[in-house]
Scaffold this motif. Sequence first.
Motif, PDB file in Angstrom:
ATOM      1  N   ALA A 125      43.735  30.534  33.685  1.00  0.00           N
ATOM      2  CA  ALA A 125      43.661  30.487  35.148  1.00  0.00           C
ATOM      3  C   ALA A 125      43.679  31.888  35.738  1.00  0.00           C
ATOM      4  CB  ALA A 125      44.824  29.667  35.698  1.00  0.00           C
ATOM      5  N   THR A 126      44.459  32.783  35.139  1.00  0.00           N
ATOM      6  CA  THR A 126      44.511  34.164  35.627  1.00  0.00           C
ATOM      7  C   THR A 126      43.166  34.848  35.467  1.00  0.00           C
ATOM      8  OG1 THR A 126      46.855  34.288  35.003  1.00  0.00           O
ATOM      9  CG2 THR A 126      45.715  36.370  35.426  1.00  0.00           C
ATOM     10  N   VAL A 127      42.517  34.623  34.348  1.00  0.00           N
ATOM     11  CA  VAL A 127      41.184  35.199  34.127  1.00  0.00           C
ATOM     12  C   VAL A 127      40.220  34.701  35.203  1.00  0.00           C
ATOM     13  CG1 VAL A 127      39.191  35.261  32.573  1.00  0.00           C
ATOM     14  CG2 VAL A 127      41.505  35.546  31.657  1.00  0.00           C
ATOM     15  N   LEU A 128      40.250  33.406  35.472  1.00  0.00           N
ATOM     16  CA  LEU A 128      39.376  32.850  36.510  1.00  0.00           C
ATOM     17  C   LEU A 128      39.689  33.443  37.873  1.00  0.00           C
ATOM     18  CD1 LEU A 128      39.267  29.053  35.545  1.00  0.00           C
ATOM     19  CD2 LEU A 128      37.447  30.749  35.273  1.00  0.00           C
ATOM     20  N   ALA A 129      40.978  33.614  38.179  1.00  0.00           N
ATOM     21  CA  ALA A 129      41.373  34.161  39.472  1.00  0.00           C
ATOM     22  C   ALA A 129      40.890  35.601  39.634  1.00  0.00           C
ATOM     23  CB  ALA A 129      42.892  34.089  39.628  1.00  0.00           C
ATOM     24  N   VAL A 130      40.999  36.388  38.568  1.00  0.00           N
ATOM     25  CA  VAL A 130      40.547  37.785  38.619  1.00  0.00           C
ATOM     26  C   VAL A 130      39.036  37.844  38.820  1.00  0.00           C
ATOM     27  CG1 VAL A 130      40.233  39.849  37.207  1.00  0.00           C
ATOM     28  CG2 VAL A 130      42.477  38.738  37.313  1.00  0.00           C
ATOM     29  N   ILE A 131      38.309  37.022  38.085  1.00  0.00           N
ATOM     30  CA  ILE A 131      36.850  36.987  38.243  1.00  0.00           C
ATOM     31  C   ILE A 131      36.474  36.593  39.661  1.00  0.00           C
ATOM     32  CG2 ILE A 131      34.746  35.783  37.527  1.00  0.00           C
ATOM     33  CD1 ILE A 131      35.972  35.594  34.709  1.00  0.00           C
ATOM     34  N   ALA A 132      37.154  35.577  40.185  1.00  0.00           N
ATOM     35  CA  ALA A 132      36.852  35.110  41.546  1.00  0.00           C
ATOM     36  C   ALA A 132      37.138  36.194  42.578  1.00  0.00           C
ATOM     37  CB  ALA A 132      37.673  33.855  41.852  1.00  0.00           C
ATOM     38  N   ALA A 133      38.226  36.935  42.391  1.00  0.00           N
ATOM     39  CA  ALA A 133      38.590  37.980  43.357  1.00  0.00           C
ATOM     40  C   ALA A 133      37.505  39.045  43.443  1.00  0.00           C
ATOM     41  CB  ALA A 133      39.926  38.611  42.959  1.00  0.00           C
ATOM     42  N   TRP A 134      37.018  39.495  42.297  1.00  0.00           N
ATOM     43  CA  TRP A 134      35.989  40.533  42.304  1.00  0.00           C
ATOM     44  C   TRP A 134      34.632  39.960  42.710  1.00  0.00           C
ATOM     45  CZ3 TRP A 134      36.932  45.508  42.509  1.00  0.00           C
ATOM     46  CH2 TRP A 134      38.146  45.984  42.026  1.00  0.00           C
ATOM     47  N   ALA A 135      34.351  38.718  42.336  1.00  0.00           N
ATOM     48  CA  ALA A 135      33.072  38.109  42.723  1.00  0.00           C
ATOM     49  C   ALA A 135      32.995  37.922  44.232  1.00  0.00           C
ATOM     50  CB  ALA A 135      32.898  36.759  42.022  1.00  0.00           C
ATOM     51  N   TYR A 136      34.130  37.686  44.859  1.00  0.00           N
ATOM     52  CA  TYR A 136      34.151  37.507  46.314  1.00  0.00           C
ATOM     53  C   TYR A 136      33.805  38.799  47.040  1.00  0.00           C
ATOM     54  CZ  TYR A 136      35.963  36.700  51.011  1.00  0.00           C
ATOM     55  OH  TYR A 136      36.097  36.603  52.375  1.00  0.00           O
ATOM     56  N   SER A 137      34.341  39.920  46.567  1.00  0.00           N
ATOM     57  CA  SER A 137      34.248  41.165  47.324  1.00  0.00           C
ATOM     58  C   SER A 137      33.187  42.141  46.849  1.00  0.00           C
ATOM     59  CB  SER A 137      35.616  41.882  47.299  1.00  0.00           C
ATOM     60  OG  SER A 137      36.618  41.100  47.904  1.00  0.00           O
ATOM     61  N   ALA A 138      32.941  42.202  45.545  1.00  0.00           N
ATOM     62  CA  ALA A 138      32.177  43.310  44.977  1.00  0.00           C
ATOM     63  C   ALA A 138      30.707  42.966  44.759  1.00  0.00           C
ATOM     64  CB  ALA A 138      32.808  43.754  43.652  1.00  0.00           C
ATOM     65  N   GLU A 139      29.883  43.980  44.841  1.00  0.00           N
ATOM     66  CA  GLU A 139      28.482  43.841  44.455  1.00  0.00           C
ATOM     67  C   GLU A 139      28.398  43.696  42.936  1.00  0.00           C
ATOM     68  OE1 GLU A 139      26.272  43.464  46.591  1.00  0.00           O
ATOM     69  OE2 GLU A 139      26.947  44.399  48.431  1.00  0.00           O
ATOM     70  N   PRO A 140      27.392  43.014  42.407  1.00  0.00           N
ATOM     71  CA  PRO A 140      26.243  42.474  43.132  1.00  0.00           C
ATOM     72  C   PRO A 140      26.444  41.056  43.683  1.00  0.00           C
ATOM     73  CG  PRO A 140      25.898  42.191  40.803  1.00  0.00           C
ATOM     74  CD  PRO A 140      27.218  42.911  40.942  1.00  0.00           C
TER      75      PRO A 140
END
Length: 300
Positions: A125-140
């Motif tokens: 779940a932590t891995v998913l949360a980290v991916i989601a956090a960066w996918a929300y804000s960062a390019e591309p």
Amino acid sequence: MTVTSDLHSTPRRVPEPLAMLRLIKPITWFPPMWAYLCGVVSSGVSPSTAPGLVALGVVLAGPVVCGMSQAANDWCDRHVDAINEPDRPIPSGRVPGRWGLWIALAMTVLSLLMGAFLGPWGFGATVLAVIAAWAYSAEPLRAKRSGWWGPGLVGLSYETLPWITGAAVLAAGAPDWRIVAVALLYGIGAHGIMTLNDFKALEGDRQLGVNSLPVTLGPERAARVACWVMAVPQIAVIALLVAWGHPIHGAMIAALVGAQLMAMRRLLRDPKGLAPWYNGTGVLGSVSGMMVAAAALGAA
């Protein structure tokens, strides 16, 4: 993710301590912490059997993972914030240079290290949360450019994911499908809450091409959509609880939804002006309903 030069020249070389705290926005930590606790309660396992896992999960969900996501968002949003909120830590220069990026990356590593102590479910779940956090804000990817995908991703990350994680960690296995269903519904409802949160960045989003719902639909229509998205999933939760033999819990949530509907009527009179008011008052009913639903599931 693209790293560009600083927005302001400044003689400061290290961040102000209070600015670093503001960067990770403690006020935003509550929703995932609360959702994790809802997951713990809904599991039906007494928190006293594993108090360390409960405490670790709450700290990880709030100050660490959510704090990391806020730092990442502020770094990636520094140009938008220079228009909307120039006094924020990065555009104001109180968190200078690339310190915002370094803090976000360091907290990403810390999140993964702490998640490893929550077992396979907690780490996944932590891995998913980290991916989601960066996918929300960062390019591309930068999902926040979409008024549909961005709030949806945040809602699922802030409500659904920590709820399921809390239940799975305490039960040491996959949670009951009913827990997943209720957690998913509250995560969908959080889409509306995030849409109202976008009202404060309306001007900067327009200028920089962030297609939030207040930008694409206008404040009035966006507010109506947000109200529907917040209310309908909660009504579905009420129906499910009654069907599962928990009419009293369903009635309690119905009363909370009724209070929210009254607050929504006021919100719709002046969506742009009253969105912060609703986020500070009307959302309380939804949050309270989450724990009522969790208690019903835990007693099943």
